[in-house]
Write an enzyme that holds these catalytic residues in place. Structure first.
Site, PDB file in Angstrom:
ATOM      1  N   ARG A 179       0.822  -1.213   0.000  1.00  0.00           N
ATOM      2  CA  ARG A 179       0.000   0.000   0.000  1.00  0.00           C
ATOM      3  C   ARG A 179       0.857   1.265   0.000  1.00  0.00           C
ATOM      4  O   ARG A 179       0.540   2.261   0.652  1.00  0.00           O
ATOM      5  CB  ARG A 179      -0.945   0.016   1.207  1.00  0.00           C
ATOM      6  CG  ARG A 179      -1.875  -1.182   1.288  1.00  0.00           C
ATOM      7  CD  ARG A 179      -2.834  -1.252   0.098  1.00  0.00           C
ATOM      8  NE  ARG A 179      -3.680  -2.440   0.186  1.00  0.00           N
ATOM      9  CZ  ARG A 179      -3.397  -3.601  -0.410  1.00  0.00           C
ATOM     10  NH1 ARG A 179      -2.294  -3.742  -1.138  1.00  0.00           N
ATOM     11  NH2 ARG A 179      -4.210  -4.627  -0.290  1.00  0.00           N
ATOM     12  N   SER A 228     -10.739   0.606   3.317  1.00  0.00           N
ATOM     13  CA  SER A 228      -9.973   0.220   4.510  1.00  0.00           C
ATOM     14  C   SER A 228      -9.361   1.445   5.171  1.00  0.00           C
ATOM     15  O   SER A 228      -8.675   2.232   4.516  1.00  0.00           O
ATOM     16  CB  SER A 228      -8.876  -0.775   4.133  1.00  0.00           C
ATOM     17  OG  SER A 228      -9.439  -1.980   3.644  1.00  0.00           O
ATOM     18  N   GLU A 303      -4.438   4.044   6.309  1.00  0.00           N
ATOM     19  CA  GLU A 303      -4.418   3.763   4.874  1.00  0.00           C
ATOM     20  C   GLU A 303      -5.175   4.849   4.123  1.00  0.00           C
ATOM     21  O   GLU A 303      -4.797   5.250   3.030  1.00  0.00           O
ATOM     22  CB  GLU A 303      -5.038   2.400   4.571  1.00  0.00           C
ATOM     23  CG  GLU A 303      -5.004   2.026   3.085  1.00  0.00           C
ATOM     24  CD  GLU A 303      -5.390   0.591   2.825  1.00  0.00           C
ATOM     25  OE1 GLU A 303      -6.068   0.341   1.812  1.00  0.00           O
ATOM     26  OE2 GLU A 303      -5.012  -0.297   3.613  1.00  0.00           O
TER      27      GLU A 303
END
Length: 312
Positions: A179, A228, A303
Protein backbone atom coordinates in the site's frame (compact mmCIF):
# COMPACT_ATOMS: atom_id res chain seq x y z
CA UNK A 1 -15.10 37.74 1.94
CA UNK A 2 -11.39 37.71 2.83
CA UNK A 3 -11.07 34.11 1.65
CA UNK A 4 -12.85 34.93 -1.60
CA UNK A 5 -10.47 37.86 -2.15
CA UNK A 6 -7.47 35.60 -1.63
CA UNK A 7 -8.89 33.15 -4.13
CA UNK A 8 -9.45 35.93 -6.66
CA UNK A 9 -5.85 37.04 -6.22
CA UNK A 10 -4.68 33.45 -6.66
CA UNK A 11 -6.77 33.06 -9.79
CA UNK A 12 -5.08 36.08 -11.40
CA UNK A 13 -1.69 34.40 -10.88
CA UNK A 14 -2.67 31.10 -12.47
CA UNK A 15 -1.84 30.37 -16.13
CA UNK A 16 -4.42 30.46 -18.88
CA UNK A 17 -5.88 27.01 -19.52
CA UNK A 18 -8.28 25.37 -21.96
CA UNK A 19 -9.92 23.46 -19.13
CA UNK A 20 -11.87 25.06 -16.31
CA UNK A 21 -11.11 26.78 -13.01
CA UNK A 22 -13.77 26.87 -10.31
CA UNK A 23 -13.41 28.87 -7.11
CA UNK A 24 -14.57 27.59 -3.73
CA UNK A 25 -15.62 24.23 -5.19
CA UNK A 26 -17.40 21.94 -2.72
CA UNK A 27 -15.31 18.79 -2.30
CA UNK A 28 -17.82 16.96 -0.12
CA UNK A 29 -19.79 16.41 -3.33
CA UNK A 30 -17.04 14.16 -4.72
CA UNK A 31 -15.93 12.50 -1.47
CA UNK A 32 -17.24 9.01 -0.72
CA UNK A 33 -17.55 10.09 2.92
CA UNK A 34 -19.56 13.14 1.79
CA UNK A 35 -17.55 15.39 4.10
CA UNK A 36 -14.93 18.08 3.72
CA UNK A 37 -14.51 21.73 2.92
CA UNK A 38 -13.97 23.55 -0.35
CA UNK A 39 -11.06 23.69 -2.77
CA UNK A 40 -9.68 27.20 -3.11
CA UNK A 41 -9.50 26.53 -6.85
CA UNK A 42 -10.64 23.36 -8.65
CA UNK A 43 -8.95 22.75 -12.00
CA UNK A 44 -10.26 20.29 -14.59
CA UNK A 45 -7.68 19.99 -17.42
CA UNK A 46 -8.96 19.75 -20.98
CA UNK A 47 -6.34 17.10 -21.80
CA UNK A 48 -2.78 16.04 -21.02
CA UNK A 49 -1.23 18.98 -22.86
CA UNK A 50 -3.40 21.37 -20.85
CA UNK A 51 -2.25 19.76 -17.61
CA UNK A 52 1.39 19.94 -18.68
CA UNK A 53 1.09 23.63 -19.58
CA UNK A 54 -0.59 24.40 -16.27
CA UNK A 55 2.15 22.68 -14.27
CA UNK A 56 4.92 24.33 -16.27
CA UNK A 57 3.48 27.79 -15.61
CA UNK A 58 1.85 27.52 -12.18
CA UNK A 59 3.73 29.57 -9.54
CA UNK A 60 5.67 27.26 -7.25
CA UNK A 61 4.29 28.86 -4.07
CA UNK A 62 0.72 27.80 -4.94
CA UNK A 63 -0.01 24.32 -3.52
CA UNK A 64 -1.28 21.71 -5.98
CA UNK A 65 -3.23 18.61 -4.92
CA UNK A 66 -4.64 15.85 -7.11
CA UNK A 67 -7.89 14.04 -6.34
CA UNK A 68 -9.08 10.82 -7.91
CA UNK A 69 -12.32 9.09 -7.01
CA UNK A 70 -11.90 10.16 -3.35
CA UNK A 71 -12.84 6.63 -2.36
CA UNK A 72 -9.91 6.32 0.04
CA UNK A 73 -9.50 9.99 0.97
CA UNK A 74 -10.72 12.02 3.93
CA UNK A 75 -10.95 15.72 3.08
CA UNK A 76 -10.76 17.83 6.22
CA UNK A 77 -13.46 20.37 7.04
CA UNK A 78 -11.32 23.45 6.37
CA UNK A 79 -10.92 22.53 2.71
CA UNK A 80 -7.81 22.27 0.57
CA UNK A 81 -5.46 25.17 -0.05
CA UNK A 82 -4.31 26.21 -3.50
CA UNK A 83 -5.33 24.32 -6.62
CA UNK A 84 -7.02 20.93 -6.56
CA UNK A 85 -6.72 19.05 -9.85
CA UNK A 86 -9.52 16.66 -10.76
CA UNK A 87 -8.72 14.50 -13.77
CA UNK A 88 -11.87 13.69 -15.69
CA UNK A 89 -13.04 12.20 -18.97
CA UNK A 90 -9.95 13.23 -21.01
CA UNK A 91 -7.96 10.86 -18.79
CA UNK A 92 -10.47 8.02 -18.97
CA UNK A 93 -9.49 5.99 -22.04
CA UNK A 94 -8.68 2.27 -22.12
CA UNK A 95 -6.76 0.72 -25.03
CA UNK A 96 -5.52 -2.85 -25.54
CA UNK A 97 -2.64 -3.57 -27.91
CA UNK A 98 -1.59 -6.71 -29.77
CA UNK A 99 0.78 -7.72 -26.94
CA UNK A 100 -2.19 -7.84 -24.55
CA UNK A 101 -0.95 -4.74 -22.80
CA UNK A 102 -3.63 -2.43 -21.44
CA UNK A 103 -3.17 1.34 -21.44
CA UNK A 104 -5.51 3.07 -19.01
CA UNK A 105 -5.86 6.74 -18.10
CA UNK A 106 -5.49 7.80 -14.49
CA UNK A 107 -9.20 8.64 -14.22
CA UNK A 108 -10.36 5.17 -15.30
CA UNK A 109 -12.31 3.52 -12.45
CA UNK A 110 -10.70 0.26 -11.38
CA UNK A 111 -14.06 -1.48 -11.78
CA UNK A 112 -14.37 -0.32 -15.40
CA UNK A 113 -10.80 -1.43 -16.11
CA UNK A 114 -11.45 -4.94 -14.83
CA UNK A 115 -14.72 -5.24 -16.77
CA UNK A 116 -13.33 -4.07 -20.11
CA UNK A 117 -10.29 -6.32 -19.87
CA UNK A 118 -12.52 -9.26 -18.94
CA UNK A 119 -14.64 -8.66 -22.03
CA UNK A 120 -11.47 -9.03 -24.09
CA UNK A 121 -10.90 -12.45 -22.46
CA UNK A 122 -7.73 -11.24 -20.76
CA UNK A 123 -6.74 -12.23 -17.25
CA UNK A 124 -4.66 -10.65 -14.51
CA UNK A 125 -6.69 -7.59 -13.60
CA UNK A 126 -9.66 -9.33 -11.97
CA UNK A 127 -8.67 -8.07 -8.52
CA UNK A 128 -9.37 -4.49 -9.60
CA UNK A 129 -13.06 -5.46 -9.39
CA UNK A 130 -12.68 -5.21 -5.62
CA UNK A 131 -11.03 -1.78 -5.51
CA UNK A 132 -13.35 1.26 -5.46
CA UNK A 133 -10.91 3.77 -6.89
CA UNK A 134 -9.18 4.88 -10.07
CA UNK A 135 -5.98 3.89 -11.85
CA UNK A 136 -4.22 7.02 -10.58
CA UNK A 137 -5.01 6.14 -6.99
CA UNK A 138 -3.96 2.54 -7.56
CA UNK A 139 -0.56 3.76 -8.70
CA UNK A 140 -0.15 6.15 -5.79
CA UNK A 141 -0.86 3.54 -3.10
CA UNK A 142 -0.12 0.24 -4.85
CA UNK A 143 -3.77 -0.67 -4.42
CA UNK A 144 -4.54 -4.33 -4.06
CA UNK A 145 -7.19 -6.82 -3.06
CA UNK A 146 -7.90 -10.53 -3.01
CA UNK A 147 -4.29 -11.66 -3.17
CA UNK A 148 -2.99 -9.33 -5.86
CA UNK A 149 -1.85 -5.74 -6.21
CA UNK A 150 -0.94 -3.09 -8.76
CA UNK A 151 2.79 -3.80 -8.59
CA UNK A 152 2.35 -7.33 -9.93
CA UNK A 153 0.63 -6.29 -13.18
CA UNK A 154 2.10 -2.84 -13.93
CA UNK A 155 4.70 -2.41 -16.65
CA UNK A 156 4.82 1.40 -16.92
CA UNK A 157 3.34 4.49 -15.28
CA UNK A 158 3.17 7.96 -16.81
CA UNK A 159 3.37 11.14 -14.75
CA UNK A 160 4.19 14.85 -14.71
CA UNK A 161 6.15 16.75 -12.08
CA UNK A 162 5.42 20.26 -10.80
CA UNK A 163 7.52 21.78 -13.57
CA UNK A 164 5.55 20.06 -16.32
CA UNK A 165 8.20 17.46 -17.14
CA UNK A 166 6.81 14.13 -18.31
CA UNK A 167 8.10 10.92 -16.74
CA UNK A 168 7.75 7.38 -18.02
CA UNK A 169 8.46 5.01 -15.16
CA UNK A 170 8.97 1.26 -15.21
CA UNK A 171 7.33 -0.80 -12.50
CA UNK A 172 10.59 -1.41 -10.66
CA UNK A 173 11.18 2.35 -10.48
CA UNK A 174 7.95 2.98 -8.55
CA UNK A 175 9.33 1.94 -5.17
CA UNK A 176 6.28 -0.19 -4.52
CA UNK A 177 5.68 -1.76 -1.15
CA UNK A 178 2.53 -2.79 0.67
CA UNK A 179 0.00 0.00 0.00
CA UNK A 180 2.86 2.35 -0.77
CA UNK A 181 4.63 4.03 -3.67
CA UNK A 182 7.95 5.73 -2.93
CA UNK A 183 7.78 8.32 -5.71
CA UNK A 184 7.51 12.02 -4.76
CA UNK A 185 4.02 13.12 -3.77
CA UNK A 186 4.04 15.97 -6.27
CA UNK A 187 4.19 13.60 -9.25
CA UNK A 188 0.81 13.55 -10.99
CA UNK A 189 -0.03 10.25 -12.64
CA UNK A 190 -1.84 10.47 -15.96
CA UNK A 191 -1.95 6.81 -16.96
CA UNK A 192 -0.49 3.33 -16.77
CA UNK A 193 0.23 0.22 -18.81
CA UNK A 194 -0.65 -3.21 -17.47
CA UNK A 195 0.32 -6.65 -18.73
CA UNK A 196 -2.36 -9.31 -19.06
CA UNK A 197 -2.49 -12.90 -20.26
CA UNK A 198 -5.10 -14.79 -22.28
CA UNK A 199 -7.90 -16.26 -20.22
CA UNK A 200 -11.27 -17.91 -20.36
CA UNK A 201 -13.93 -15.18 -20.36
CA UNK A 202 -16.42 -17.29 -18.43
CA UNK A 203 -13.91 -18.09 -15.70
CA UNK A 204 -12.73 -14.48 -15.51
CA UNK A 205 -16.29 -13.21 -15.07
CA UNK A 206 -16.95 -15.91 -12.49
CA UNK A 207 -13.93 -14.84 -10.46
CA UNK A 208 -15.02 -11.20 -10.62
CA UNK A 209 -18.52 -12.16 -9.53
CA UNK A 210 -17.02 -13.93 -6.51
CA UNK A 211 -15.04 -10.81 -5.64
CA UNK A 212 -18.15 -8.65 -5.96
CA UNK A 213 -20.20 -11.00 -3.79
CA UNK A 214 -17.47 -11.15 -1.17
CA UNK A 215 -17.35 -7.36 -0.94
CA UNK A 216 -21.11 -7.13 -0.53
CA UNK A 217 -21.08 -9.77 2.19
CA UNK A 218 -18.14 -8.48 4.20
CA UNK A 219 -17.90 -4.70 3.60
CA UNK A 220 -20.33 -1.81 4.19
CA UNK A 221 -20.21 -0.79 0.53
CA UNK A 222 -23.65 0.85 0.57
CA UNK A 223 -22.64 3.25 3.35
CA UNK A 224 -20.74 6.53 3.20
CA UNK A 225 -17.34 5.06 3.79
CA UNK A 226 -13.78 5.28 2.53
CA UNK A 227 -12.50 1.76 2.11
CA UNK A 228 -9.97 0.22 4.51
CA UNK A 229 -9.12 2.77 7.19
CA UNK A 230 -5.82 1.32 8.40
CA UNK A 231 -3.08 -0.73 6.79
CA UNK A 232 -2.67 -4.32 7.89
CA UNK A 233 0.39 -4.41 10.18
CA UNK A 234 1.24 -7.74 8.62
CA UNK A 235 1.26 -6.23 5.14
CA UNK A 236 0.26 -8.45 2.26
CA UNK A 237 1.14 -11.64 4.14
CA UNK A 238 -2.12 -13.63 4.40
CA UNK A 239 -0.90 -14.97 7.75
CA UNK A 240 0.15 -11.54 9.04
CA UNK A 241 -1.59 -9.29 11.54
CA UNK A 242 -4.90 -7.89 10.30
CA UNK A 243 -6.06 -4.41 11.27
CA UNK A 244 -9.67 -5.48 11.69
CA UNK A 245 -8.76 -8.25 14.12
CA UNK A 246 -6.76 -5.84 16.28
CA UNK A 247 -9.61 -3.31 16.20
CA UNK A 248 -12.14 -5.99 17.12
CA UNK A 249 -9.97 -7.33 19.95
CA UNK A 250 -9.67 -3.79 21.34
CA UNK A 251 -13.46 -3.58 21.62
CA UNK A 252 -13.94 -1.01 18.87
CA UNK A 253 -16.42 -2.80 16.62
CA UNK A 254 -19.45 -0.51 16.31
CA UNK A 255 -17.76 2.30 18.28
CA UNK A 256 -19.52 5.57 17.55
CA UNK A 257 -18.91 9.29 17.85
CA UNK A 258 -21.98 11.20 16.76
CA UNK A 259 -22.73 10.11 13.21
CA UNK A 260 -19.24 8.64 12.78
CA UNK A 261 -18.97 4.93 13.46
CA UNK A 262 -16.68 1.95 13.17
CA UNK A 263 -18.61 -0.51 11.02
CA UNK A 264 -20.31 -3.45 12.74
CA UNK A 265 -19.86 -5.47 9.54
CA UNK A 266 -16.15 -4.83 8.98
CA UNK A 267 -14.41 -2.94 11.75
CA UNK A 268 -11.63 -1.57 9.54
CA UNK A 269 -14.20 0.69 7.88
CA UNK A 270 -15.28 4.12 9.07
CA UNK A 271 -18.87 5.12 8.30
CA UNK A 272 -20.61 8.49 8.08
CA UNK A 273 -24.26 7.97 8.98
CA UNK A 274 -25.14 11.36 7.55
CA UNK A 275 -24.15 14.26 9.76
CA UNK A 276 -20.57 13.38 10.70
CA UNK A 277 -17.83 15.88 9.95
CA UNK A 278 -14.38 15.01 8.73
CA UNK A 279 -13.13 15.90 12.22
CA UNK A 280 -15.58 13.39 13.75
CA UNK A 281 -14.32 10.63 11.46
CA UNK A 282 -10.63 11.42 11.97
CA UNK A 283 -11.05 11.75 15.74
CA UNK A 284 -12.80 8.40 15.90
CA UNK A 285 -9.99 6.87 13.88
CA UNK A 286 -7.43 8.24 16.33
CA UNK A 287 -9.43 6.87 19.27
CA UNK A 288 -9.30 3.45 17.63
CA UNK A 289 -5.55 3.73 17.05
CA UNK A 290 -4.99 4.56 20.71
CA UNK A 291 -7.21 1.73 21.96
CA UNK A 292 -5.45 -0.77 19.71
CA UNK A 293 -2.07 0.53 20.89
CA UNK A 294 -3.15 0.20 24.53
CA UNK A 295 -4.55 -3.30 24.00
CA UNK A 296 -1.98 -4.92 21.71
CA UNK A 297 0.99 -2.56 21.57
CA UNK A 298 0.53 -2.20 17.79
CA UNK A 299 0.36 1.27 16.27
CA UNK A 300 -1.99 1.19 13.29
CA UNK A 301 -1.03 3.27 10.26
CA UNK A 302 -3.69 5.15 8.33
CA UNK A 303 -4.42 3.76 4.87
CA UNK A 304 -6.98 6.47 4.15
CA UNK A 305 -5.26 9.58 2.87
CA UNK A 306 -6.16 12.62 4.98
CA UNK A 307 -5.74 15.96 3.26
CA UNK A 308 -6.58 19.62 3.77
CA UNK A 309 -7.00 22.05 6.61
CA UNK A 310 -8.86 21.60 9.85
CA UNK A 311 -11.85 23.89 10.29
CA UNK A 312 -11.13 27.15 12.08
Amino acid sequence: MILALKNNEMLTRLPQVRGTYREQAALADVSWFRVGGHADILFAPADEADLQSFLANCPEDIPVTVLGACSNTLIRDGGVAGVVIKLGRPFGDIKINAERQVDAGAAVPDLMLSKQVAEAALSGLEFFRGIPGTVGGALRMNAGAYGNDTATVLTHAYAYDRKGNRHELKAHEMGFDYRHCALPQDLIFTGARFQTVPGDKTKIHAQMAEISASREDTQPIKSRTGGSTFKNPGGADPEGLKAWKLIDAAGCRGLRQGDAQISDLHCNFLINHGAATAADLETLGEVVRQRVKDHSGVTLQWEIKRIGREAI
